[in-house]
Design a protein around this motif. Structure first.
Motif, PDB file in Angstrom:
ATOM      1  N   GLY A  27      29.158 -18.606  -7.220  1.00  0.00           N
ATOM      2  CA  GLY A  27      28.544 -19.767  -7.854  1.00  0.00           C
ATOM      3  C   GLY A  27      29.227 -20.118  -9.163  1.00  0.00           C
ATOM      4  O   GLY A  27      29.419 -21.291  -9.488  1.00  0.00           O
ATOM      5  N   ALA A  28      29.619 -19.112  -9.932  1.00  0.00           N
ATOM      6  CA  ALA A  28      30.309 -19.349 -11.200  1.00  0.00           C
ATOM      7  C   ALA A  28      31.677 -19.979 -10.952  1.00  0.00           C
ATOM      8  O   ALA A  28      32.086 -20.899 -11.670  1.00  0.00           O
ATOM      9  CB  ALA A  28      30.449 -18.045 -11.977  1.00  0.00           C
ATOM     10  N   VAL A  29      32.380 -19.505  -9.947  1.00  0.00           N
ATOM     11  CA  VAL A  29      33.693 -20.064  -9.614  1.00  0.00           C
ATOM     12  C   VAL A  29      33.538 -21.520  -9.164  1.00  0.00           C
ATOM     13  O   VAL A  29      34.308 -22.392  -9.570  1.00  0.00           O
ATOM     14  CB  VAL A  29      34.402 -19.205  -8.541  1.00  0.00           C
ATOM     15  N   ALA A  30      32.541 -21.783  -8.345  1.00  0.00           N
ATOM     16  CA  ALA A  30      32.300 -23.145  -7.880  1.00  0.00           C
ATOM     17  C   ALA A  30      31.943 -24.056  -9.054  1.00  0.00           C
ATOM     18  O   ALA A  30      32.416 -25.199  -9.141  1.00  0.00           O
ATOM     19  CB  ALA A  30      31.194 -23.169  -6.823  1.00  0.00           C
ATOM     20  N   VAL A  36      36.285 -28.411 -13.907  1.00  0.00           N
ATOM     21  CA  VAL A  36      37.695 -28.795 -13.982  1.00  0.00           C
ATOM     22  C   VAL A  36      37.906 -30.164 -13.323  1.00  0.00           C
ATOM     23  O   VAL A  36      38.597 -31.029 -13.867  1.00  0.00           O
ATOM     24  CB  VAL A  36      38.601 -27.716 -13.339  1.00  0.00           C
ATOM     25  N   VAL A  37      37.289 -30.376 -12.181  1.00  0.00           N
ATOM     26  CA  VAL A  37      37.419 -31.657 -11.483  1.00  0.00           C
ATOM     27  C   VAL A  37      36.829 -32.777 -12.340  1.00  0.00           C
ATOM     28  O   VAL A  37      37.438 -33.849 -12.474  1.00  0.00           O
ATOM     29  CB  VAL A  37      36.749 -31.599 -10.095  1.00  0.00           C
ATOM     30  N   LEU A  38      35.671 -32.551 -12.946  1.00  0.00           N
ATOM     31  CA  LEU A  38      35.051 -33.573 -13.791  1.00  0.00           C
ATOM     32  C   LEU A  38      35.911 -33.900 -15.008  1.00  0.00           C
ATOM     33  O   LEU A  38      36.041 -35.068 -15.390  1.00  0.00           O
ATOM     34  CB  LEU A  38      33.656 -33.128 -14.233  1.00  0.00           C
ATOM     35  N   VAL A  39      36.512 -32.888 -15.623  1.00  0.00           N
ATOM     36  CA  VAL A  39      37.390 -33.111 -16.772  1.00  0.00           C
ATOM     37  C   VAL A  39      38.607 -33.937 -16.352  1.00  0.00           C
ATOM     38  O   VAL A  39      39.024 -34.863 -17.052  1.00  0.00           O
ATOM     39  CB  VAL A  39      37.810 -31.779 -17.421  1.00  0.00           C
TER      40      VAL A  39
END
Length: 161
Positions: A27-30, A36-39
Motif C-alpha cells: 500500500g505504501a509503494v502504491a 509521483v504520478v500526481l507530481v
C-alpha cells in the motif's frame, strides 16, 4: 488420543503478521507511485500553461488616468506585450510606470486570460503654470510634471494659475 505437541506454536500468527506487513508495504509503494504520478501531471500542467499562447497578454485595462497620456503608459509596459501572464513579473512594469513624471504610484495585476490591469495614481497638482498659451500642472515640490491639452482640460479646474 491426546493432541501431540509438534512445537509449532504461533507459526500461523507469524504467517499472518508477515502477510500484514507485506500488505502495508504494498500500500505504501502504491501510494508513493500515485504521488509521483500526481507530481508529474502537475508539472506537465504548469509547463503547458506557462508555455501556451492561450494566456499571452494582448489587452490593457487602464484606470486612474486623467492627464497621463495612455500612449506613455503603453510604451512603459511595452515589454509585456505578448508575454505569458503566468510567467510575467509585474514589479518591473510598476517601476517603469513610476518613472513617468505624472505617475505617483502604479499597480499592475494579471486578469486572465489576456489582460494586464494597470491602476495608476497620478501626482497631485497644486497649481497650473501658464506659459503663453501652454498650461502645465505643478506639484507641491514646484516641478512641472504634465502639460495640459484640449484632451485634459478638467485636470486644471479649480487650481490656481
Amino acid at each position: 488420543m491426546a493432541d501431540a505437541d509438534d512445537g509449532n506454536h504461533g507459526d500461523d500468527s507469524d504467517v499472518d503478521d508477515n502477510h500484514d506487513d507485506a500488505a502495508i508495504r504494498g500500500g505504501a509503494v502504491a501510494g508513493a507511485a500515485l504521488l509521483v504520478v500526481l507530481v508529474l501531471v502537475a508539472a506537465a500542467a504548469i509547463y503547458g500553461v506557462s508555455s501556451s499562447s492561450a494566456f499571452d497578454q494582448t489587452d490593457i485595462e487602464l484606470t486612474g488616468v486623467t492627464f497621463t497620456d495612455p500612449a506613455d503608459v503603453s510604451a512603459a509596459i511595452e515589454g509585456a506585450k505578448g508575454s505569458n501572464l503566468f510567467t510575467l513579473q509585474t514589479g518591473p512594469l510598476e517601476a517603469a510606470l513610476r518613472d513617468l513624471p505624472t505617475i505617483d504610484s502604479a499597480r499592475v495585476t494579471v486578469s486572465l486570460p489576456h489582460t494586464l490591469a494597470v491602476a495608476v495614481k497620478e501626482r497631485e497638482a497644486v497649481m497650473v503654470w501658464k506659459v503663453g498659451a501652454r498650461r502645465y500642472l505643478a506639484g507641491s515640490d514646484g516641478e512641472l510634471f504634465a502639460r495640459l491639452t484640449e484632451d485634459t482640460p478638467e485636470a486644471g479646474v479649480g487650481l490656481p494659475v
